[in-house]
Structure formats: C-alpha cells, structure tokens
Design an enzyme around this catalytic site. Sequence first.
Site, PDB file in Angstrom:
ATOM      1  N   LEU A  12       0.828  -1.202   0.000  1.00  0.00           N
ATOM      2  CA  LEU A  12       0.000   0.000   0.000  1.00  0.00           C
ATOM      3  C   LEU A  12       0.862   1.251   0.000  1.00  0.00           C
ATOM      4  O   LEU A  12       2.034   1.219   0.392  1.00  0.00           O
ATOM      5  CB  LEU A  12      -0.919  -0.006   1.224  1.00  0.00           C
ATOM      6  N   CYS A  13       0.266   2.344  -0.428  1.00  0.00           N
ATOM      7  CA  CYS A  13       0.912   3.644  -0.458  1.00  0.00           C
ATOM      8  C   CYS A  13       1.507   3.949   0.919  1.00  0.00           C
ATOM      9  O   CYS A  13       0.849   3.698   1.925  1.00  0.00           O
ATOM     10  CB  CYS A  13      -0.122   4.693  -0.834  1.00  0.00           C
ATOM     11  N   PRO A  14       2.724   4.409   0.954  1.00  0.00           N
ATOM     12  CA  PRO A  14       3.613   4.876  -0.106  1.00  0.00           C
ATOM     13  C   PRO A  14       4.640   3.836  -0.559  1.00  0.00           C
ATOM     14  O   PRO A  14       5.589   4.166  -1.272  1.00  0.00           O
ATOM     15  CB  PRO A  14       4.330   6.043   0.557  1.00  0.00           C
ATOM     16  N   ASP A  39      -2.259  -1.488  -5.596  1.00  0.00           N
ATOM     17  CA  ASP A  39      -2.761  -0.295  -4.904  1.00  0.00           C
ATOM     18  C   ASP A  39      -3.169   0.749  -5.943  1.00  0.00           C
ATOM     19  O   ASP A  39      -2.326   1.234  -6.706  1.00  0.00           O
ATOM     20  CB  ASP A  39      -1.680   0.265  -3.978  1.00  0.00           C
ATOM     21  N   ASP A  45       0.191   8.111  -8.281  1.00  0.00           N
ATOM     22  CA  ASP A  45       1.486   8.396  -7.653  1.00  0.00           C
ATOM     23  C   ASP A  45       2.676   8.184  -8.589  1.00  0.00           C
ATOM     24  O   ASP A  45       3.613   8.979  -8.580  1.00  0.00           O
ATOM     25  CB  ASP A  45       1.686   7.539  -6.402  1.00  0.00           C
TER      26      ASP A  45
END
Length: 75
Positions: A12-14, A39, A45
């Site tokens: 998951l981010c980041p 994600d 991103d």
Amino acid sequence: MADIRIDARDLLCPLPIIELAKAAAAAVPGDQLTVECTDVAARTDVPAWARMTNNEFIGETETDGGAFALTVRLR
C-alpha cells in the site's frame, strides 16, 4: 538500457513509490522501470513521481490477476 521490474503487488501507499525510488537510485538514464502493483493510488502516484523527478511516464497496462504495471523511463 535495462528493463527493471518491481514487484509491489499487495503493498500500500507509499511503499510502491519507495520501491520505485530505490530501484531508480540503482539504475541509469535510459533504463525502464515497471512497477507491478495492486494499490490504486499508484496509478496517480507513479506518473506524479515521474513528473517530479524529471523522468518519463511511459504508460499503464493491466497484468494477470487484477494488478497493473506502470512504466517509467529514466532520463
């Protein structure tokens, strides 16, 4: 020029961006880095990271199993 694949599925981010940045630090201009991820935030991103680091976002494709691959070429 090398084609470098980064497996960021289920991260998951980041984390997908962190893995991309780590791979980019070890790469040279002209290399293509492809982040395979699940994600959905990475879809925004990765192109933003490419723009902010003066690299080229090549595009996005879907992979087997519902993941997608986002490719950046280093300048």
